[in-house]
Design a protein around this motif. Structure first.
Motif, PDB file in Angstrom:
ATOM      1  N   UNK A 151       0.633  -1.438  -0.409  1.00  0.00           N
ATOM      2  CA  UNK A 151       0.093  -0.067   0.124  1.00  0.00           C
ATOM      3  C   UNK A 151       0.948   1.097   0.099  1.00  0.00           C
ATOM      4  N   UNK A 152       1.900   1.425   0.697  1.00  0.00           N
ATOM      5  CA  UNK A 152       2.401   2.297   0.440  1.00  0.00           C
ATOM      6  C   UNK A 152       3.885   2.489  -0.709  1.00  0.00           C
ATOM      7  N   UNK A 153       3.723   1.612  -1.463  1.00  0.00           N
ATOM      8  CA  UNK A 153       4.449   1.998  -2.454  1.00  0.00           C
ATOM      9  C   UNK A 153       3.401   2.295  -3.419  1.00  0.00           C
ATOM     10  N   UNK A 154       1.869   1.603  -3.380  1.00  0.00           N
ATOM     11  CA  UNK A 154       0.951   2.035  -4.216  1.00  0.00           C
ATOM     12  C   UNK A 154       0.506   3.526  -4.384  1.00  0.00           C
ATOM     13  N   UNK A 155       0.394   4.176  -2.525  1.00  0.00           N
ATOM     14  CA  UNK A 155      -0.549   5.395  -2.291  1.00  0.00           C
ATOM     15  C   UNK A 155       1.030   6.412  -2.577  1.00  0.00           C
ATOM     16  N   UNK A 156       2.496   5.767  -2.347  1.00  0.00           N
ATOM     17  CA  UNK A 156       3.706   6.911  -2.601  1.00  0.00           C
ATOM     18  C   UNK A 156       3.232   8.254  -3.757  1.00  0.00           C
ATOM     19  N   UNK A 157       2.566   7.962  -4.634  1.00  0.00           N
ATOM     20  CA  UNK A 157       2.825   9.372  -5.059  1.00  0.00           C
ATOM     21  C   UNK A 157       1.238   9.932  -4.621  1.00  0.00           C
ATOM     22  N   UNK A 158       0.653   9.475  -3.996  1.00  0.00           N
ATOM     23  CA  UNK A 158       0.216  10.831  -3.150  1.00  0.00           C
ATOM     24  C   UNK A 158       0.582  11.649  -2.485  1.00  0.00           C
ATOM     25  N   UNK A 159       1.449  11.202  -2.033  1.00  0.00           N
ATOM     26  CA  UNK A 159       2.139  11.852  -0.405  1.00  0.00           C
ATOM     27  C   UNK A 159       1.590  11.235   0.958  1.00  0.00           C
ATOM     28  N   UNK A 160       0.370  10.115   0.518  1.00  0.00           N
ATOM     29  CA  UNK A 160       0.141   9.147   1.604  1.00  0.00           C
ATOM     30  C   UNK A 160       1.041   8.156   2.185  1.00  0.00           C
TER      31      UNK A 160
END
Length: 260
Positions: free
Chosen positions: A179-188
């Motif tokens: 999930x960290x990899x997937x949401x990284x582009x959103x700064x989450x």
């Protein structure tokens, strides 16, 4: 409530599952002290949720209860529907900044004694529910938001007597990483916290009032004591804050150094 604490999460809206008792209660209260408005999600103990909300508001914070029983199909949808309804006085957008997946159940059974029903139940609450709670949260979660999953030291320590529980927490750690990899582009950011033995109601039957059990539990930790809910809540508060903006995909060991 200090000015510094208010600045940390001021204006943020947080959801804490299992937020009315034990570690979840401590997390709810700490995030509120840091300025967040906290949705205290609970499954069955309405009185405990009401008490947590009351304690927060008496301390000058903001909180409200959200009811949804986890472990059944559709539970994540029902949780967010309840959140949308209860959060209206606090936000007109239904947006959320912080999601803490804390709710979980244990099954104290070794492999030979574990039933299929028990296995399914612990995975439904500890893995499936967080997975779909996050899935349903994605349109609501603001960019730059925070997700914190409460794991367990049982994911890294061999404990055959709770084999299914440990397996759920291992799965949750893998979920955190991806999930960290997937949401990284959103700064989450997405991180986990893995407690060891903590003095909560869940452990009260064998731990409290039993000096031998207390001593044994304390001996497992390098720091030489049993954990307290606040020990875990303080780490969650750090991960929820801007101070942890460059930390993601990590599971922080919060066992006090168990079995190093």
């Amino acid at each position: 409530m200090s000015a510094n604490a208010l600045q940390a999460l001021h204006g943020k809206l947080a959801l804490v599952t299992g937020g009315s008792r034990g570690i979840g209660k401590a997390i709810s209260e700490r995030l509120a002290r840091d300025g967040a408005t906290v949705a205290v999600a609970y499954g069955r103990d309405e009185a405990a949720a009401a008490d947590t909300v009351e304690r927060i508001t008496k301390d000058g914070g903001q909180a409200f209860a959200v009811h949804a029983e986890l472990g059944r199909h559709g539970d994540a949808v029902r949780l967010w529907e309840a959140f949308d309804e209860a959060s209206r006085p606090y936000t007109d957008s239904g947006a959320v900044d912080i999601v803490v997946n804390n709710a979980g159940i244990g099954r104290s059974a070794p492999l030979a004694a574990l039933t299929e029903e028990g296995f399914d139940e612990v995975f439904a609450v500890n893995v499936r529910a967080p997975f779909f709670i996050v899935q349903q949260a994605l349109p609501r979660l603001r960019d730059g938001g925070r997700i914190v999953n409460v794991s367990s030291g049982a994911a890294r320590l061999a404990m055959p007597e709770i084999i299914a529980y440990g397996a759920t927490k291992g799965a949750l750690d893998t979920f955190t990483l991806n999930l960290a990899q997937e949401l990284g582009p959103r700064g989450i950011t997405v991180n986990g916290v893995a407690p060891g033995i903590v003095d909560t109601d869940v452990n009260a039957a064998w731990l409290r009032g039993n000096p031998e059990a207390q001593a044994h539990a304390a001996s497992m930790a390098a720091l030489g004591r049993v954990g307290q809910p606040e020990d875990i809540a303080d780490i969650v508060a750090f991960l929820a804050s801007d101070d942890a903006r460059w930390v993601t995909g990590r599971v922080i060991d919060a066992t006090g150094g168990a079995r190093l």
